[in-house]
Motif scaffolding. Structure first.
Motif, PDB file in Angstrom:
ATOM      1  N   GLN A  32       0.737  -1.092   0.210  1.00  0.00           N
ATOM      2  CA  GLN A  32       0.179   0.006   0.105  1.00  0.00           C
ATOM      3  C   GLN A  32       0.911   1.228   0.116  1.00  0.00           C
ATOM      4  OE1 GLN A  32      -2.814   0.832   3.313  1.00  0.00           O
ATOM      5  NE2 GLN A  32      -4.306  -0.203   2.058  1.00  0.00           N
ATOM      6  N   ASP A  33       0.671   2.327  -1.043  1.00  0.00           N
ATOM      7  CA  ASP A  33       1.360   3.424  -1.206  1.00  0.00           C
ATOM      8  C   ASP A  33       0.664   4.531  -0.133  1.00  0.00           C
ATOM      9  OD1 ASP A  33       2.871   5.278  -2.155  1.00  0.00           O
ATOM     10  OD2 ASP A  33       2.070   5.209  -4.293  1.00  0.00           O
ATOM     11  N   HIS A  34       1.345   5.506   0.166  1.00  0.00           N
ATOM     12  CA  HIS A  34       0.631   6.635   0.765  1.00  0.00           C
ATOM     13  C   HIS A  34       0.951   7.895  -0.198  1.00  0.00           C
ATOM     14  CE1 HIS A  34       0.993   3.500   3.721  1.00  0.00           C
ATOM     15  NE2 HIS A  34       0.730   4.410   4.505  1.00  0.00           N
ATOM     16  N   LYS A  35      -0.088   8.396  -0.951  1.00  0.00           N
ATOM     17  CA  LYS A  35       0.161   9.278  -1.989  1.00  0.00           C
ATOM     18  C   LYS A  35       0.191  10.691  -1.507  1.00  0.00           C
ATOM     19  CE  LYS A  35      -0.328   6.868  -6.121  1.00  0.00           C
ATOM     20  NZ  LYS A  35      -0.978   5.678  -6.161  1.00  0.00           N
ATOM     21  N   ARG A  36      -0.629  10.839  -0.481  1.00  0.00           N
ATOM     22  CA  ARG A  36      -0.886  12.220   0.128  1.00  0.00           C
ATOM     23  C   ARG A  36       0.379  12.556   0.780  1.00  0.00           C
ATOM     24  NH1 ARG A  36      -5.808  14.754  -0.714  1.00  0.00           N
ATOM     25  NH2 ARG A  36      -7.133  13.170  -1.557  1.00  0.00           N
TER      26      ARG A  36
ATOM     27  N   THR B  75       0.945  12.925  -4.023  1.00  0.00           N
ATOM     28  CA  THR B  75       2.552  13.088  -4.575  1.00  0.00           C
ATOM     29  C   THR B  75       2.911  11.769  -5.273  1.00  0.00           C
ATOM     30  OG1 THR B  75       3.265  11.804  -2.744  1.00  0.00           O
ATOM     31  CG2 THR B  75       3.052  14.254  -2.329  1.00  0.00           C
ATOM     32  N   GLY B  76       4.105  11.593  -5.735  1.00  0.00           N
ATOM     33  CA  GLY B  76       4.799  10.554  -6.216  1.00  0.00           C
ATOM     34  C   GLY B  76       4.624   9.200  -5.174  1.00  0.00           C
ATOM     35  N   GLY B  77       4.249   9.503  -3.978  1.00  0.00           N
ATOM     36  CA  GLY B  77       4.171   8.378  -2.919  1.00  0.00           C
ATOM     37  C   GLY B  77       5.094   8.814  -1.858  1.00  0.00           C
TER      38      GLY B  77
ATOM     39  N   LEU C 250       3.487  -6.505 -14.244  1.00  0.00           N
ATOM     40  CA  LEU C 250       2.172  -5.876 -14.301  1.00  0.00           C
ATOM     41  C   LEU C 250       1.633  -5.187 -12.859  1.00  0.00           C
ATOM     42  CD1 LEU C 250      -0.194  -4.852 -16.045  1.00  0.00           C
ATOM     43  CD2 LEU C 250      -1.326  -7.168 -15.724  1.00  0.00           C
ATOM     44  N   TYR C 251       1.537  -4.054 -12.766  1.00  0.00           N
ATOM     45  CA  TYR C 251       1.203  -3.328 -11.578  1.00  0.00           C
ATOM     46  C   TYR C 251      -0.275  -3.030 -11.403  1.00  0.00           C
ATOM     47  CZ  TYR C 251       1.282   0.638  -8.298  1.00  0.00           C
ATOM     48  OH  TYR C 251       1.039   1.754  -7.208  1.00  0.00           O
ATOM     49  N   ALA C 252      -1.155  -3.759 -10.700  1.00  0.00           N
ATOM     50  CA  ALA C 252      -2.528  -3.302 -10.786  1.00  0.00           C
ATOM     51  C   ALA C 252      -2.738  -2.133  -9.365  1.00  0.00           C
ATOM     52  CB  ALA C 252      -3.504  -4.526 -10.583  1.00  0.00           C
TER      53      ALA C 252
ATOM     54  N   VAL D 189      -7.997   0.868 -10.493  1.00  0.00           N
ATOM     55  CA  VAL D 189      -7.784   2.503 -10.448  1.00  0.00           C
ATOM     56  C   VAL D 189      -6.789   2.773 -11.559  1.00  0.00           C
ATOM     57  CG1 VAL D 189      -7.067   4.432  -9.397  1.00  0.00           C
ATOM     58  CG2 VAL D 189      -8.286   2.844  -8.192  1.00  0.00           C
ATOM     59  N   GLU D 190      -5.977   2.154 -11.650  1.00  0.00           N
ATOM     60  CA  GLU D 190      -4.773   2.291 -12.856  1.00  0.00           C
ATOM     61  C   GLU D 190      -4.010   1.107 -12.847  1.00  0.00           C
ATOM     62  OE1 GLU D 190      -1.730   4.852 -12.383  1.00  0.00           O
ATOM     63  OE2 GLU D 190      -1.436   4.322 -10.478  1.00  0.00           O
ATOM     64  N   PHE D 191      -3.411   0.760 -14.010  1.00  0.00           N
ATOM     65  CA  PHE D 191      -2.582  -0.309 -14.371  1.00  0.00           C
ATOM     66  C   PHE D 191      -1.203   0.337 -14.552  1.00  0.00           C
ATOM     67  CE2 PHE D 191      -5.716  -3.109 -15.948  1.00  0.00           C
ATOM     68  CZ  PHE D 191      -5.429  -4.186 -15.061  1.00  0.00           C
ATOM     69  N   ASN D 192       0.008  -0.051 -13.947  1.00  0.00           N
ATOM     70  CA  ASN D 192       1.443   0.484 -14.341  1.00  0.00           C
ATOM     71  C   ASN D 192       2.122  -0.636 -14.844  1.00  0.00           C
ATOM     72  OD1 ASN D 192       0.992   3.191 -13.333  1.00  0.00           O
ATOM     73  ND2 ASN D 192       1.346   2.448 -11.179  1.00  0.00           N
ATOM     74  N   CYS D 193       3.030   0.018 -15.721  1.00  0.00           N
ATOM     75  CA  CYS D 193       3.793  -1.250 -16.544  1.00  0.00           C
ATOM     76  C   CYS D 193       5.231  -1.531 -16.077  1.00  0.00           C
ATOM     77  CB  CYS D 193       3.905  -0.605 -17.925  1.00  0.00           C
ATOM     78  SG  CYS D 193       4.782   0.788 -18.298  1.00  0.00           S
ATOM     79  N   ARG D 194       5.490  -1.457 -14.667  1.00  0.00           N
ATOM     80  CA  ARG D 194       6.504  -1.549 -13.954  1.00  0.00           C
ATOM     81  C   ARG D 194       6.500  -1.637 -12.577  1.00  0.00           C
ATOM     82  NH1 ARG D 194       5.568   2.871 -11.162  1.00  0.00           N
ATOM     83  NH2 ARG D 194       4.054   4.323 -12.219  1.00  0.00           N
ATOM     84  N   PHE D 195       7.566  -1.885 -11.905  1.00  0.00           N
ATOM     85  CA  PHE D 195       7.449  -1.831 -10.347  1.00  0.00           C
ATOM     86  C   PHE D 195       7.138  -0.459  -9.813  1.00  0.00           C
ATOM     87  CE2 PHE D 195      10.363  -5.457 -10.759  1.00  0.00           C
ATOM     88  CZ  PHE D 195       9.902  -6.293  -9.572  1.00  0.00           C
ATOM     89  N   GLY D 196       6.322  -0.428  -8.745  1.00  0.00           N
ATOM     90  CA  GLY D 196       5.781   0.839  -8.230  1.00  0.00           C
ATOM     91  C   GLY D 196       7.200   1.407  -7.322  1.00  0.00           C
ATOM     92  N   ASP D 197       6.952   2.667  -7.345  1.00  0.00           N
ATOM     93  CA  ASP D 197       8.060   3.589  -6.431  1.00  0.00           C
ATOM     94  C   ASP D 197       7.195   4.188  -5.547  1.00  0.00           C
ATOM     95  OD1 ASP D 197       9.918   4.999  -5.460  1.00  0.00           O
ATOM     96  OD2 ASP D 197      10.898   5.479  -7.553  1.00  0.00           O
ATOM     97  N   PRO D 198       7.411   4.113  -4.209  1.00  0.00           N
ATOM     98  CA  PRO D 198       8.170   3.316  -3.648  1.00  0.00           C
ATOM     99  C   PRO D 198       7.746   1.845  -3.118  1.00  0.00           C
ATOM    100  CG  PRO D 198       6.826   4.639  -1.927  1.00  0.00           C
ATOM    101  CD  PRO D 198       6.408   4.812  -3.329  1.00  0.00           C
ATOM    102  N   GLU D 199       6.595   1.255  -3.694  1.00  0.00           N
ATOM    103  CA  GLU D 199       6.400  -0.099  -3.552  1.00  0.00           C
ATOM    104  C   GLU D 199       7.726  -1.088  -3.574  1.00  0.00           C
ATOM    105  OE1 GLU D 199       4.537   1.778  -5.268  1.00  0.00           O
ATOM    106  OE2 GLU D 199       2.429   1.735  -5.251  1.00  0.00           O
ATOM    107  N   ALA D 200       8.279  -1.017  -4.521  1.00  0.00           N
ATOM    108  CA  ALA D 200       9.543  -1.826  -4.821  1.00  0.00           C
ATOM    109  C   ALA D 200      10.490  -1.824  -3.538  1.00  0.00           C
ATOM    110  CB  ALA D 200      10.344  -1.389  -5.996  1.00  0.00           C
TER     111      ALA D 200
HETATM  112  N1  GLY Z   1       3.657   4.273  -6.150  1.00  0.00           N
HETATM  113  C1  GLY Z   1       3.055   4.745  -7.240  1.00  0.00           C
HETATM  114  C2  GLY Z   1       3.628   4.604  -8.494  1.00  0.00           C
HETATM  115  O1  GLY Z   1       4.798   3.758  -8.594  1.00  0.00           O
HETATM  116  O2  GLY Z   1       3.025   4.726  -9.738  1.00  0.00           O
END
Ligand code: GLY
Ligand code: AMP
Length: 424
Positions: A207-211, A221-223, A264-266, A279-290
């Motif tokens: 779980q990211d914390h975007k705010r 924010t970016g996270g 694949l990031y859901a 909500v969205e797909f990303n095509c890579r690892f998340g930052d800061p999820e990785a």
């Molecule tokens: N943490 C959100 C992203 O990587 O897009």
């Protein structure tokens, strides 16, 4: 094996760290943290020709691409055309992130649950749509906007302004197509899976914390931090995410002529009654999820990346990776982030880090031997432990111990999980 990681943020430092026990690491352009794992090459992540040259001249066996922009620009296509091995989706497959309009259409065709939405290329039509739909609404630039292109609007007036600004060029070409979506209630969850386009290896959920601020207040924010694993991602829920979201999506990508290989990031919203929606797909690892998913799992990431890039018969033993440890990362941000981060402050990092922590560099660079602030998200302080509560304590202690002028960070990363642990 020689591995080149493309990018220079916290995610790429975490990737270099995870790959370095089994590979010789190069990173382009990297940061002072990735330099501790291997050799930085001064090539920007969007310099496709420069990267192709470096892959040849350094005899790179495998290139792993961190950020979305070079993926969307076709870096994997260019590398494979030149006979090199690369881990990540092709430009056509990266459209799942680079075009929200494409992703929405794909989800509709594949029956993947997501917010109802409409796509506009004409401002007048978008404004009329807003006037006839209930608040709140989410207005999104279809293209890549560095994580800033989704505006949650509590009123129609706000939504009108957001849409008009996008059509006026606030996000450049990325905002020439605008999506207007219903607002989804619930709790967000990031589920990342490694895939060869056919099979899936689902990583521990995070779980990211975007705010920007404690209590999930302030702008997106970016996270500002992340944690893993997340207890709401029960085995049953993860099964549903696999069956209802990930599997139909990779099938639909193959049918669309863009087989999806890579991570694949859901990005999901789990509704109050427990249903996952995209909500969205990303095509890579998340930052800061990785920075939490990799330290928390015992996974031979190189083996999976290599098999997929080399088109070997990739058949992971299990379809899921279980978390071995809880991990929490706290992002140390520069004064002025996200609008106008102040750069240049020198950073003091403790010489010895506690055994239950990892420090990932993001917006840092070395100036005359001193590590200095060079971006908005400066350092990710990861803590690990048997529980999210323990990992959060370790992460916060490390966040306190790193010093630079203007440093700020959230002190509540993982608060939902800590609260859940408190009531059980
Ligand atoms: N943490 C959100 C992203 O990587 O897009
Ligand atoms: P995106 O760039 O699409 O991931 O959106 C960024 C953030 O905006 C998400 O992580 C959510 O917090 C929020 N968001 C986006 N779309 C929606 C939606 N349809 N309903 C509620 N929140 C949303």
């Amino acid at each position: 094996m020689k591995v080149l990681v493309i990018g220079g943020g916290g995610r790429e430092h975490a990737l270099c760290w995870a790959l370095s026990p089994t590979a010789t690491i190069f990173c382009a352009p990297g940061n002072p943290g990735t330099a501790q794992c291997g050799t930085n090459l001064p090539i920007p992540a969007d310099d496709i020709a420069g990267i192709l040259d470096a892959v040849t001249s350094h005899n790179i066996d495998l290139t792993v691409i961190g950020p979305e922009a070079p993926l969307a620009a076709g870096l994997v296509d260019r590398l494979t055309e030149a006979g090199h091995k690369a881990f990540g989706p092709t430009g056509a497959a990266a459209r799942i992130e680079a075009s929200k309009a494409f992703a929405k259409e794909l989800m509709a065709q594949a029956g993947v649950p997501s917010a109802s939405s409409s796509t506009f290329t004409d401002e007048g039509e978008a404004l009329r749509y807003i006037d006839h739909h209930p608040e709140p609404l989410v207005v999104k630039a279809s293209g890549l906007a560095a994580g800033k292109g989704a505006i949650v609007c509590s009123s129609r007036a706000e939504a009108r302004t957001a849409a008009s600004q996008m059509f006026a060029g606030k996000f450049g070409e990325a905002g020439s197509t605008v999506l207007i979506e219903e607002f989804l209630e619930g709790e967000e969850l990031s589920v990342l899976a490694i895939t060869d386009g056919e099979h899936l290896l689902v990583l521990p959920s995070s779980q990211d914390h975007k705010r920007l601020k404690d209590g999930d207040l302030g702008p997106n924010t970016g996270g500002m931090g992340a944690y893993a694993p997340v207890s709401i991602a029960t085995p049953d829920l993860t099964d549903r995410v696999e069956r209802e979201i990930l599997e139909p999506t990779i099938r639909a990508m193959a049918e669309a002529g863009a087989p999806y290989r890579g991570v694949l990031y859901a990005g999901l919203m789990i509704s109050p009654d427990g249903n996952p929606q995209v909500v969205e797909f990303n095509c890579r690892f998340g930052d800061p999820e990785a920075q939490v998913v990799l330290p928390g799992s015992d996974i031979d990431i190189l083996d999976h990346m290599w098999s997929i890039a080399a088109c070997e018969n990739w058949a992971p033993k299990h379809s899921r990776v279980e978390a071995q440890l809880a991990a929490v990362t706290t992002v140390l941000a520069a004064a002025g982030y996200p609008e106008a981060p102040q750069k240049g402050a020198s950073i003091s990092i403790p010489e010895e880090l506690p055994a239950d922590t990892l420090l990932f560099h993001a917006g840092t660079r070395t100036v005359e031997g001193t590590t200095t602030v060079s971006g908005g998200r400066v350092i990710c302080a990861t803590g690990t432990g048997p529980t999210v509560t323990a990992a959060a304590d370790a992460s916060r202690r490390l966040a306190e111990a790193v010093e630079f002028e203007g440093k700020f960070f959230r002190r509540d990363i993982g608060w939902r999980e800590v609260a859940r642990a408190g009531v059980t």
